[in-house]
Design a protein around this motif. Structure first.
Motif: not given
Ligand code: ADP
Length: 284
Positions: A226, A238, A232-233, A221-222, A172, A176, A235, A206
Motif C-alpha cells: 500500500h 497500534a 499515514g504514520t 508497521h505499514r 482507515n 483505503y 500508528l 483494497i
C-alpha cells in the motif's frame, strides 16, 4: 531459578557448620527481562519516531532555504507557491505524526475514566467528522461514502479513548479505498462472551493481505503493497490495539467476505460487565 548464598557458622573461634540460603529469583529475573525488553522496545520506538519526524523536517528545512534564496532574487508568486505547498505538506506530516505519538502515549498510559457511553451516538459523531469536510458550501456535492450503522449498545468505556479508536478505524475504512471509488462501510454489533459486545467495521476497500493481517497492529508497521498511495504514520492500528487492550478486549483484522477488510474488536457492555474497580474486602 534459584540463587544460593552461604556463610560459615562459628562457635568459639571454630567453624561448626554452614548456613545456605536459597532464593527463588525466577520472578525477579522475569521482571528484569520484561524491563530490558520494554527498554529495547522504547529505544526502537524512539528511533523510528525520530527517523519519521526527520524525513519531513529535512524537506521543510530544504524548501525553506530555497524560499529564502527565491525571495532574495525577487521570484514571483507562481514560482514560490509550489515551494510553500511542499513546506505545508511537510508540516502536516509532522503534525500528524506528533498527534499520533501523543494518542499512542495516552492509549498506553493515560488514566482510564470509565463511563456509560451510547456507542451509536459516538459512531455518528465520528462519521460526521469524517464526512462534513467533503461538503464545501457553494460547490457541487461530491458523492458521499455509503456508511451503514446497525443498532449499537451502551458500553462502559473511556469515551475519549474509544472515540480515538473509532476515528482511526472509520478513517482507515474510508482511506483505503481504490482511487475514484466510493467507500462502503458497515458497522455492526454482535453478542460476545463475558458481558462484552463485538463490533465489526467492514469495508470494501483494497483489503489487507492475509500474512499482513496480524502485523498491522504493530507500531509503525505499514503494508508494503500500500506504500506511497496513502498517507499515514503506521500508528493508527497500534493505538486501536492499546485502547481495546486497556478495556480488556481484543482486536483482529480479517478479510471482509464481500471483499475488503473486516476489523473486529470487543468492548465491555454497560450493566453486565464486571466493574473493574470493585474489591472484595476480607473480614478482619
Ligand atoms: P496508517 O497510518 O498507515 O494508516 P495504521 O496503523 O492505521 O497506519 O494501519 C497500518 C496499515 O494497515 C496501513 O498502512 C494499511 O496498509 C493497512 N490498513 C489499515 N486499515 C486498513 C483498511 N481498512 N483497508 C486496507 N488496509 C488497511
Amino acid at each position: 531459578t534459584l540463587s544460593v548464598s552461604a556463610r560459615p557458622l562459628h562457635r568459639a573461634n571454630s567453624q561448626v557448620g554452614a548456613v545456605a540460603v536459597f532464593h527463588d529469583v525466577t520472578a525477579r529475573k522475569a521482571a528484569e527481562a520484561e524491563l530490558a525488553a520494554s527498554i529495547n522496545d522504547l529505544q526502537a520506538f524512539a528511533a523510528v519516531a525520530a527517523h519519521d519526524l526527520r524525513t519531513p523536517l529535512s524537506v521543510v528545512a530544504g524548501y525553506a532555504e530555497l524560499l529564502s534564496y527565491g525571495l532574495a532574487e525577487g521570484d514571483d508568486v507562481a514560482t514560490l507557491q509550489p515551494i510553500a505547498a511542499r513546506i505545508t505538506s511537510g508540516v502536516d506530516r509532522m503534525r500528524r505524526l506528533i498527534d499520533d505519538l501523543l494518542a499512542y502515549a495516552t492509549a498506553r498510559d493515560g488514566r482510564l475514566n470509565l463511563e456509560p457511553v451510547p456507542l451509536r451516538k459516538l459512531v455518528d459523531e465520528v462519521v460526521a467528522d469524517h464526512t462534513t469536510h467533503l461538503r464545501v458550501p457553494g460547490e457541487p456535492q461530491p458523492p458521499m461514502p455509503d456508511i451503514t450503522t446497525a443498532a449499537l449498545p451502551l458500553v462502559l468505556v473511556d469515551r475519549a479513548m474509544v472515540r480515538q479508536l473509532l476515528d482511526n478505524l472509520i478513517g482507515n475504512a474510508l482511506k483505503y479505498t481504490r482511487p475514484g471509488q466510493l467507500a462502503h462501510v458497515v458497522i455492526s454489533a454482535h453478542p460476545a462472551p463475558d458481558g462484552r459486545v463485538r463490533i465489526d467495521i467492514a469495508d470494501r476497500g483494497i483489503g489487507i493481505p492475509a500474512d499482513e493481517q496480524p502485523r498491522v497492529f504493530t507500531s509503525f508497521h505499514r503494508v508494503a503493497q500500500h506504500a506511497g498511495g496513502y498517507p499515514g504514520t503506521g500508528l493508527g492500528l497500534a493505538i486501536c490495539h492499546r485502547v481495546v487492550e486497556r478495556h480488556g478486549g481484543d482486536i483482529v483484522a480479517a478479510d471482509n467476505p464481500g471483499g475488503g477488510t473486516l476489523i473486529s474488536f470487543t468492548l465491555p457492555l454497560m450493566g453486565t460487565a464486571p466493574v473493574a474497580t470493585r474489591r472484595v474486602l476480607p473480614h478482619l
